[in-house]
Design a protein around this motif. Structure first.
Motif, PDB file in Angstrom:
ATOM      1  N   PHE A  92      44.906  45.164  61.569  1.00 16.58           N
ATOM      2  CA  PHE A  92      44.100  45.217  60.358  1.00 16.58           C
ATOM      3  C   PHE A  92      44.836  44.624  59.158  1.00 16.58           C
ATOM      4  CE2 PHE A  92      42.537  47.450  56.584  1.00 16.58           C
ATOM      5  CZ  PHE A  92      41.160  47.384  56.728  1.00 16.58           C
ATOM      6  N   ASP A  93      46.097  45.017  58.953  1.00 15.60           N
ATOM      7  CA  ASP A  93      46.849  44.535  57.799  1.00 15.60           C
ATOM      8  C   ASP A  93      47.043  43.025  57.854  1.00 15.60           C
ATOM      9  OD1 ASP A  93      46.993  47.101  56.877  1.00 15.60           O
ATOM     10  OD2 ASP A  93      49.090  47.425  57.418  1.00 15.60           O
ATOM     11  N   ALA A  94      47.340  42.499  59.037  1.00 16.91           N
ATOM     12  CA  ALA A  94      47.545  41.055  59.173  1.00 16.91           C
ATOM     13  C   ALA A  94      46.262  40.292  58.892  1.00 16.91           C
ATOM     14  CB  ALA A  94      48.060  40.733  60.578  1.00 16.91           C
ATOM     15  N   VAL A  95      45.133  40.827  59.364  1.00 13.85           N
ATOM     16  CA  VAL A  95      43.838  40.185  59.121  1.00 13.85           C
ATOM     17  C   VAL A  95      43.501  40.209  57.634  1.00 13.85           C
ATOM     18  CG1 VAL A  95      41.343  40.466  59.454  1.00 13.85           C
ATOM     19  CG2 VAL A  95      42.888  40.511  61.421  1.00 13.85           C
ATOM     20  N   CYS A  96      43.736  41.346  56.974  1.00 16.90           N
ATOM     21  CA  CYS A  96      43.448  41.452  55.539  1.00 16.90           C
ATOM     22  C   CYS A  96      44.307  40.474  54.744  1.00 16.90           C
ATOM     23  CB  CYS A  96      43.678  42.874  55.062  1.00 16.90           C
ATOM     24  SG  CYS A  96      42.469  44.070  55.678  1.00 16.90           S
ATOM     25  N   ALA A  97      45.589  40.393  55.091  1.00 20.98           N
ATOM     26  CA  ALA A  97      46.485  39.473  54.391  1.00 20.98           C
ATOM     27  C   ALA A  97      46.032  38.024  54.572  1.00 20.98           C
ATOM     28  CB  ALA A  97      47.919  39.648  54.896  1.00 20.98           C
ATOM     29  N   ALA A  98      45.652  37.660  55.789  1.00 18.19           N
ATOM     30  CA  ALA A  98      45.184  36.298  56.055  1.00 18.19           C
ATOM     31  C   ALA A  98      43.887  36.016  55.312  1.00 18.19           C
ATOM     32  CB  ALA A  98      44.992  36.095  57.556  1.00 18.19           C
ATOM     33  N   ALA A  99      42.992  37.001  55.276  1.00 18.54           N
ATOM     34  CA  ALA A  99      41.721  36.829  54.581  1.00 18.54           C
ATOM     35  C   ALA A  99      41.930  36.623  53.084  1.00 18.54           C
ATOM     36  CB  ALA A  99      40.826  38.043  54.823  1.00 18.54           C
ATOM     37  N   ALA A 100      42.885  37.345  52.497  1.00 20.96           N
ATOM     38  CA  ALA A 100      43.184  37.182  51.076  1.00 20.96           C
ATOM     39  C   ALA A 100      43.783  35.804  50.810  1.00 20.96           C
ATOM     40  CB  ALA A 100      44.131  38.282  50.608  1.00 20.96           C
ATOM     41  N   GLU A 101      44.679  35.359  51.682  1.00 17.39           N
ATOM     42  CA  GLU A 101      45.295  34.040  51.525  1.00 17.39           C
ATOM     43  C   GLU A 101      44.253  32.923  51.598  1.00 17.39           C
ATOM     44  OE1 GLU A 101      48.248  33.739  54.540  1.00 17.39           O
ATOM     45  OE2 GLU A 101      49.591  35.227  53.627  1.00 17.39           O
ATOM     46  N   GLU A 102      43.239  33.111  52.431  1.00 12.33           N
ATOM     47  CA  GLU A 102      42.212  32.092  52.612  1.00 12.33           C
ATOM     48  C   GLU A 102      41.055  32.226  51.631  1.00 12.33           C
ATOM     49  OE1 GLU A 102      41.021  32.322  56.689  1.00 12.33           O
ATOM     50  OE2 GLU A 102      43.024  31.830  57.457  1.00 12.33           O
ATOM     51  N   GLY A 103      41.118  33.219  50.743  1.00 10.36           N
ATOM     52  CA  GLY A 103      40.072  33.403  49.759  1.00 10.36           C
ATOM     53  C   GLY A 103      38.807  34.043  50.298  1.00 10.36           C
ATOM     54  N   ARG A 104      38.898  34.666  51.461  1.00  9.42           N
ATOM     55  CA  ARG A 104      37.729  35.336  52.043  1.00  9.42           C
ATOM     56  C   ARG A 104      37.459  36.673  51.356  1.00  9.42           C
ATOM     57  NH1 ARG A 104      36.451  33.244  57.317  1.00  9.42           N
ATOM     58  NH2 ARG A 104      37.967  31.656  57.982  1.00  9.42           N
ATOM     59  N   ILE A 105      38.507  37.283  50.823  1.00 12.90           N
ATOM     60  CA  ILE A 105      38.389  38.508  50.029  1.00 12.90           C
ATOM     61  C   ILE A 105      39.232  38.322  48.775  1.00 12.90           C
ATOM     62  CG2 ILE A 105      37.943  40.041  51.991  1.00 12.90           C
ATOM     63  CD1 ILE A 105      40.900  40.850  51.885  1.00 12.90           C
ATOM     64  N   LEU A 106      39.022  39.191  47.797  1.00 18.58           N
ATOM     65  CA  LEU A 106      39.796  39.131  46.564  1.00 18.58           C
ATOM     66  C   LEU A 106      41.115  39.884  46.731  1.00 18.58           C
ATOM     67  CD1 LEU A 106      36.902  39.865  44.049  1.00 18.58           C
ATOM     68  CD2 LEU A 106      37.894  37.635  44.614  1.00 18.58           C
ATOM     69  N   PRO A 107      42.158  39.459  46.026  1.00 17.51           N
ATOM     70  CA  PRO A 107      43.447  40.168  46.132  1.00 17.51           C
ATOM     71  C   PRO A 107      43.326  41.659  45.836  1.00 17.51           C
ATOM     72  CG  PRO A 107      43.734  38.086  44.986  1.00 17.51           C
ATOM     73  CD  PRO A 107      42.249  38.264  45.157  1.00 17.51           C
ATOM     74  N   GLU A 108      42.449  42.017  44.890  1.00 14.69           N
ATOM     75  CA  GLU A 108      42.301  43.429  44.548  1.00 14.69           C
ATOM     76  C   GLU A 108      41.603  44.236  45.638  1.00 14.69           C
ATOM     77  OE1 GLU A 108      39.344  41.133  41.822  1.00 14.69           O
ATOM     78  OE2 GLU A 108      41.352  40.843  42.668  1.00 14.69           O
ATOM     79  N   ASP A 109      41.021  43.551  46.617  1.00 14.72           N
ATOM     80  CA  ASP A 109      40.405  44.263  47.737  1.00 14.72           C
ATOM     81  C   ASP A 109      41.442  44.870  48.669  1.00 14.72           C
ATOM     82  OD1 ASP A 109      37.682  43.852  47.137  1.00 14.72           O
ATOM     83  OD2 ASP A 109      37.719  41.849  48.018  1.00 14.72           O
ATOM     84  N   LEU A 110      42.660  44.338  48.656  1.00 12.53           N
ATOM     85  CA  LEU A 110      43.665  44.786  49.616  1.00 12.53           C
ATOM     86  C   LEU A 110      43.967  46.273  49.475  1.00 12.53           C
ATOM     87  CD1 LEU A 110      46.110  41.746  49.513  1.00 12.53           C
ATOM     88  CD2 LEU A 110      44.547  42.381  51.360  1.00 12.53           C
ATOM     89  N   ASP A 111      43.984  46.775  48.250  1.00 12.34           N
ATOM     90  CA  ASP A 111      44.282  48.193  48.039  1.00 12.34           C
ATOM     91  C   ASP A 111      43.211  49.073  48.676  1.00 12.34           C
ATOM     92  OD1 ASP A 111      45.532  50.582  46.669  1.00 12.34           O
ATOM     93  OD2 ASP A 111      43.563  50.585  45.715  1.00 12.34           O
ATOM     94  N   ARG A 112      41.948  48.777  48.408  1.00 12.00           N
ATOM     95  CA  ARG A 112      40.906  49.647  48.958  1.00 12.00           C
ATOM     96  C   ARG A 112      40.752  49.481  50.460  1.00 12.00           C
ATOM     97  NH1 ARG A 112      34.965  47.611  47.026  1.00 12.00           N
ATOM     98  NH2 ARG A 112      35.335  45.377  46.817  1.00 12.00           N
ATOM     99  N   LEU A 113      41.070  48.300  50.981  1.00 16.53           N
ATOM    100  CA  LEU A 113      41.040  48.127  52.429  1.00 16.53           C
ATOM    101  C   LEU A 113      42.115  48.982  53.101  1.00 16.53           C
ATOM    102  CD1 LEU A 113      40.412  44.287  52.611  1.00 16.53           C
ATOM    103  CD2 LEU A 113      38.849  46.079  53.373  1.00 16.53           C
TER     104      LEU A 113
END
Length: 219
Positions: free
Chosen positions: A177-198
């Motif tokens: 999950f963490d690796a997917v979230c980090a990759a998604a943030a790097e690719e602009g699929r989610i916002l950086p501020e989404d990482l905390d709530r994820l």
């Protein structure tokens, strides 16, 4: 394996096998609102990704379970992966049904499984750990020595980790999950501020408070 973890995370995102949508959560069968949806069956229809995943699983098994003698896929999602990895590693494979057949020999375990065989369970994903533990218990009852689980992806849920640990089940995953979230943030699929709530969802998915976007704290 760390670089492979990132590669597989990007692969799963690229084919939609893992999809993040924190603003419009998915509803799990349990009723939990989830920002993530996972369908690893899509791996099988994406040859380039499939090749990396199966080669990764084969290497993971060689490194983490070097004494493995047989692979057992989980029904139904783990069966194809166990078959392909069995081919790559030269190991025999079978699979475990969710329940015994109601006809014929009423098998729950399909394929040859000798008592004492050092067995690795091949799974597509780990969430709360319940279905994985049931498979391990069925194999143990049949006399197998279960070395652990080799999975493609884990949500990393605290409940799942605790249940697997309590059952004495080792588990290893290609990505998480963490690796997917980090990759998604790097690719602009989610916002950086989404990482905390994820990450709050991962730690306690039953608390709907994860959906709240917290303001960044000045340091």
């Amino acid at each position: 394996m760390r670089e492979l973890e990132k590669t597989i995370a990007r692969d799963l995102l690229s084919i939609g096998a893992v999809f993040l949508r924190p603003e419009q959560p998915f509803t799990w069968a349990s009723g939990i609102q989830s920002p993530i949806y996972c369908d690893n069956r899509l791996i099988l229809t994406a040859p380039a990704v499939r090749n990396r995943v199966e080669a990764g699983l084969a290497e993971l098994i060689r490194q983490c379970y070097p004494t493995a003698e047989v692979l057992m896929g989980t029904a139904t999602a783990g069966i194809a992966h166990a078959a392909i990895v069995g081919h790559l590693t030269g190991l025999p494979m079978g699979y475990v049904r969710s329940s015994g057949k109601d006809h014929g020999r009423q098998n729950r375990i399909e394929g040859r499984l000798d008592r004492g065989a050092k067995t690795v369970v091949v799974e597509d994903l780990i969430s709360t750990g319940g279905s994985c533990i049931e498979v391990v218990q069925a194999l143990r009852e049949a006399g197998a020595e279960v070395l652990g689980i080799a999975a493609i992806f884990t949500y990393g849920l605290r409940k799942g980790r605790e249940r697997l640990d309590a059952a004495g089940v080792r588990w290893e995953c290609l990505t998480n999950f963490d690796a997917v979230c980090a990759a998604a943030a790097e690719e602009g699929r989610i916002l950086p501020e989404d990482l905390d709530r994820l990450s709050r969802f991962r730690d306690n998915p039953e608390d709907p408070g994860w959906k709240e976007v917290r303001p960044c704290q000045d340091t």
